[in-house]
Design a protein around this motif. Structure first.
Motif, PDB file in Angstrom:
ATOM      1  N   ASN A  21     -21.855  19.109 -24.722  1.00 33.76           N
ATOM      2  CA  ASN A  21     -22.647  19.060 -25.866  1.00 33.76           C
ATOM      3  C   ASN A  21     -22.239  17.808 -26.707  1.00 33.76           C
ATOM      4  N   ALA A  22     -22.824  16.707 -26.225  1.00 35.07           N
ATOM      5  CA  ALA A  22     -22.476  15.273 -26.799  1.00 35.07           C
ATOM      6  C   ALA A  22     -22.934  15.197 -28.281  1.00 35.07           C
ATOM      7  N   ALA A  23     -23.412  16.411 -28.801  1.00 34.19           N
ATOM      8  CA  ALA A  23     -23.894  16.207 -30.227  1.00 34.19           C
ATOM      9  C   ALA A  23     -22.774  16.727 -31.238  1.00 34.19           C
ATOM     10  N   HIS A  24     -21.973  17.400 -30.411  1.00 35.95           N
ATOM     11  CA  HIS A  24     -20.826  17.999 -31.231  1.00 35.95           C
ATOM     12  C   HIS A  24     -19.395  17.479 -31.519  1.00 35.95           C
ATOM     13  N   PHE A  25     -19.246  17.265 -32.901  1.00 36.32           N
ATOM     14  CA  PHE A  25     -17.666  16.438 -33.183  1.00 36.32           C
ATOM     15  C   PHE A  25     -17.129  17.832 -34.113  1.00 36.32           C
ATOM     16  N   PHE A  26     -15.778  17.645 -34.168  1.00 37.99           N
ATOM     17  CA  PHE A  26     -14.929  18.761 -34.868  1.00 37.99           C
ATOM     18  C   PHE A  26     -13.683  18.290 -35.015  1.00 37.99           C
ATOM     19  N   LEU A  27     -13.074  18.751 -36.030  1.00 34.44           N
ATOM     20  CA  LEU A  27     -11.633  18.511 -36.399  1.00 34.44           C
ATOM     21  C   LEU A  27     -10.841  19.360 -35.521  1.00 34.44           C
ATOM     22  N   THR A  28      -9.740  18.600 -34.973  1.00 29.61           N
ATOM     23  CA  THR A  28      -8.882  19.428 -34.110  1.00 29.61           C
ATOM     24  C   THR A  28      -7.624  19.749 -34.713  1.00 29.61           C
ATOM     25  N   HIS A  29      -7.267  19.302 -35.929  1.00 29.95           N
ATOM     26  CA  HIS A  29      -6.087  19.734 -36.654  1.00 29.95           C
ATOM     27  C   HIS A  29      -6.475  20.654 -37.927  1.00 29.95           C
ATOM     28  N   GLY A  30      -5.368  21.444 -38.154  1.00 32.06           N
ATOM     29  CA  GLY A  30      -5.701  22.343 -39.211  1.00 32.06           C
ATOM     30  C   GLY A  30      -5.177  21.910 -40.540  1.00 32.06           C
ATOM     31  N   PRO A  31      -5.392  22.588 -41.772  1.00 31.65           N
ATOM     32  CA  PRO A  31      -5.463  22.060 -42.878  1.00 31.65           C
ATOM     33  C   PRO A  31      -3.937  21.331 -43.540  1.00 31.65           C
ATOM     34  N   SER A  32      -3.027  22.022 -42.764  1.00 37.11           N
ATOM     35  CA  SER A  32      -1.587  21.670 -43.204  1.00 37.11           C
ATOM     36  C   SER A  32      -1.085  20.641 -42.237  1.00 37.11           C
ATOM     37  N   ASP A  33      -1.756  20.162 -41.264  1.00 40.06           N
ATOM     38  CA  ASP A  33      -1.424  19.300 -40.446  1.00 40.06           C
ATOM     39  C   ASP A  33      -1.229  17.740 -40.997  1.00 40.06           C
ATOM     40  N   ARG A  34      -0.080  17.312 -41.030  1.00 42.89           N
ATOM     41  CA  ARG A  34       0.209  15.909 -41.856  1.00 42.89           C
ATOM     42  C   ARG A  34      -0.537  14.920 -40.972  1.00 42.89           C
ATOM     43  N   ARG A  35      -0.806  14.878 -39.730  1.00 44.05           N
ATOM     44  CA  ARG A  35      -1.390  13.792 -38.949  1.00 44.05           C
ATOM     45  C   ARG A  35      -3.059  13.595 -39.663  1.00 44.05           C
ATOM     46  N   LEU A  36      -3.656  14.858 -39.906  1.00 40.65           N
ATOM     47  CA  LEU A  36      -5.000  14.892 -40.430  1.00 40.65           C
ATOM     48  C   LEU A  36      -4.775  14.373 -42.029  1.00 40.65           C
TER      49      LEU A  36
END
Length: 230
Positions: free
Chosen positions: A189-204
């Motif tokens: 589904n080339a239309a779909h983008f999403f975050l891979t890291h959770g809210p406490s992940d310092r990388r994000l």
């Protein structure tokens, strides 16, 4: 706009100081304040305003967590963290979770609109509810305001079937610029983008802080890489 972020604010800690708010300007302050539940001057538990905010959040809490670790909500714009507002540098109004999701997915949308195809608000879907049986799928991330579908009517298929080789390379570069914090369903589904890291992940949170700093600093190109190589 405002000046660049101080080193103290770059970590986007859950408590944002008054000094940090003054350092990033009004727009940046809002994004920082809402990232991971951040607040200025933590209110006392018995504070009436604090109780009212808590009641609103509880009312909108869907009582489950999307696959990427973010809390699902029942609806947007109902007192929770998912809010519809304009993506900076565009005319797009999208319902996304405030803070890091808004900043990072906003970066994806800006680059897509600039480098792949012009977009209107109707071309982008952020928050939406999903069926119970779909709660483990990547699309379930929509219900936490941490995913977007772009031109779903055109691109909801494998990327090789709906995009040119050049367009695929550009989108891969957009995703790469997020340093692993954004996923793309290129194979299905080339239309779909999403975050891979959770809210406490310092990388994000580090990525979001860098994007915010670049938004506040004049003269920097929106397509700049934010994965530490800039």
């Amino acid at each position: 706009m405002g000046v660049g972020m101080s080193s103290e604010s770059a970590d986007m800690s859950t408590t944002v100081s008054r000094r940090t708010v003054l350092g990033v300007g009004a727009a940046g302050a809002f994004a920082l304040l809402t990232a991971s539940g951040g607040q200025v001057a933590q209110a006392a538990p018995d504070d009436p305003l604090n109780k009212q905010v808590k009641r609103r959040r509880e009312a909108v809490d869907a009582q489950w967590t999307t696959p990427n670790g973010w809390p699902a909500e029942k609806a947007a714009d109902k007192g929770g963290s998912v809010v519809t507002r304009c993506i900076l540098g565009t005319s797009l109004n999208v319902a996304l979770a405030a803070g890091a999701p808004y900043l990072v997915l906003g970066h994806v949308l800006r680059r897509f609109a600039s480098e792949i195809a012009p977009l209107t608000s109707s071309d982008v879907e952020g928050f939406r509810t999903v069926r119970r049986r779909d709660r483990r799928s990547p699309e379930a991330n929509h219900q936490s305001g941490t995913a977007v579908d772009i031109l779903a009517g055109t691109y909801s298929a494998p990327a090789v079937d709906v995009l040119t080789a050049t367009e695929i390379l550009v989108i891969e570069d957009i995703v790469k610029s997020c340093g692993g914090s954004v996923g793309w369903l290129a194979r299905s589904n080339a239309a779909h983008f999403f975050l891979t890291h959770g809210p406490s992940d310092r990388r994000l949170t580090k990525l979001a802080a860098t994007i915010l700093a670049n938004q506040e600093a004049p003269g920097l190109h929106a397509a700049r890489h934010f994965d530490g190589r800039s």
